[in-house]
Write a protein that holds these residues in place. Sequence first.
Motif, PDB file in Angstrom:
ATOM      1  N   HIS A 136      46.253 -58.150 -11.749  1.00  0.00           N
ATOM      2  CA  HIS A 136      45.714 -60.230 -11.907  1.00  0.00           C
ATOM      3  C   HIS A 136      45.087 -59.279 -13.463  1.00  0.00           C
ATOM      4  N   TYR A 175      49.141 -54.937 -17.158  1.00  0.00           N
ATOM      5  CA  TYR A 175      50.424 -54.862 -16.387  1.00  0.00           C
ATOM      6  C   TYR A 175      51.311 -55.058 -17.990  1.00  0.00           C
ATOM      7  N   GLU A 223      53.214 -63.080  -6.587  1.00  0.00           N
ATOM      8  CA  GLU A 223      53.045 -62.460  -8.259  1.00  0.00           C
ATOM      9  C   GLU A 223      53.784 -60.966  -8.036  1.00  0.00           C
ATOM     10  N   GLU A 262      46.100 -59.175 -17.124  1.00  0.00           N
ATOM     11  CA  GLU A 262      47.424 -59.082 -17.315  1.00  0.00           C
ATOM     12  C   GLU A 262      47.969 -57.988 -18.610  1.00  0.00           C
ATOM     13  N   GLU A 263      46.492 -57.431 -19.574  1.00  0.00           N
ATOM     14  CA  GLU A 263      46.407 -56.145 -20.748  1.00  0.00           C
ATOM     15  C   GLU A 263      47.144 -55.463 -19.540  1.00  0.00           C
ATOM     16  N   LYS A 306      56.255 -59.719 -10.554  1.00  0.00           N
ATOM     17  CA  LYS A 306      55.926 -59.114 -11.816  1.00  0.00           C
ATOM     18  C   LYS A 306      56.965 -57.493 -11.383  1.00  0.00           C
TER      19      LYS A 306
END
Length: 293
Positions: A76, A81, A120, A78-79, A124
């Motif tokens: 969760h 990921y 999710e 995002e950076e 991803k």
Amino acid sequence: MRFPRAVITDEISQDLAHAVAVAKSFGLDGIELRSAWDRNPHELTRDQVQQVKKIAGDFDMAIPCLAAPIFKCDLHHEEAYAEHRRLLEQTIRVAEALGTRLIRGFTFWEDGRFDSSLSEITDKIGAMEPLLKESGRILVIESDPATSANSSQRLAQVLERIGSENIRALWDPGNNLYVPEAERPFPEGYERLKPYIAHIHIKDVRPDPATGNPDACCLGEGAVGFAAVFKRLQEDAYPGWLSLETHYRINASLSEELLALPKGTAFSLGGEAATRECLESWNTFLKTGRFDG
């Protein structure tokens, strides 16, 4: 039928030339790179990548897989990921330079929300398909006990939903033995993942005598049942590699931190003796059809 065999080099040493020499002495066909000179594949300089290529070439060893830590991060965040997407891009460039087709990946850290996070997770990871397809690489996903898809049951759900020929399974049957709710590694885990398997890690596991907790052990002495596994792989004409991931240390155990993120000198400490023991056991099996001890 003889399968091509490899070993993850940092299970022997951070000195790559020494690790490859040991692998060659046991008759292996290739090496799998996770960390060398205290660096993961994506951290290697151009000169170091060329050095890896030269060392492997000098010993006539293939490099079937880069055991990268891709998507060992918070689902969760995002950076994180985005950083791991860059990590994959960098690893692909190394794979291209080395002629390596397979790159190892994961399904983000376990957070107790697998069912609600499944969409999710698959979105991803699935978003990497164009990048992989363009480069001709395959991301092989491992069901690591510290990650969301921590069992063969969960990994099969992820791969079925993604449905990509460029995103497949890395089957490590020993990993199921670390997860209480996981099915038996073999035959149940194998049968479930069989349609997706593109690479296999060989690691045996048994309960620690002192604590009862699962711990890696010498190949052939654990609960996976590798004699039956090897027989079945031969019957099914498995076309890929078998790569030893020792994770066993004689009279010692690796810390949880090093098990979660294996890398570097601290991880390799004590690994050579244990890996030699495993390779001796594996070679004995190939000659006699059984494991001694």
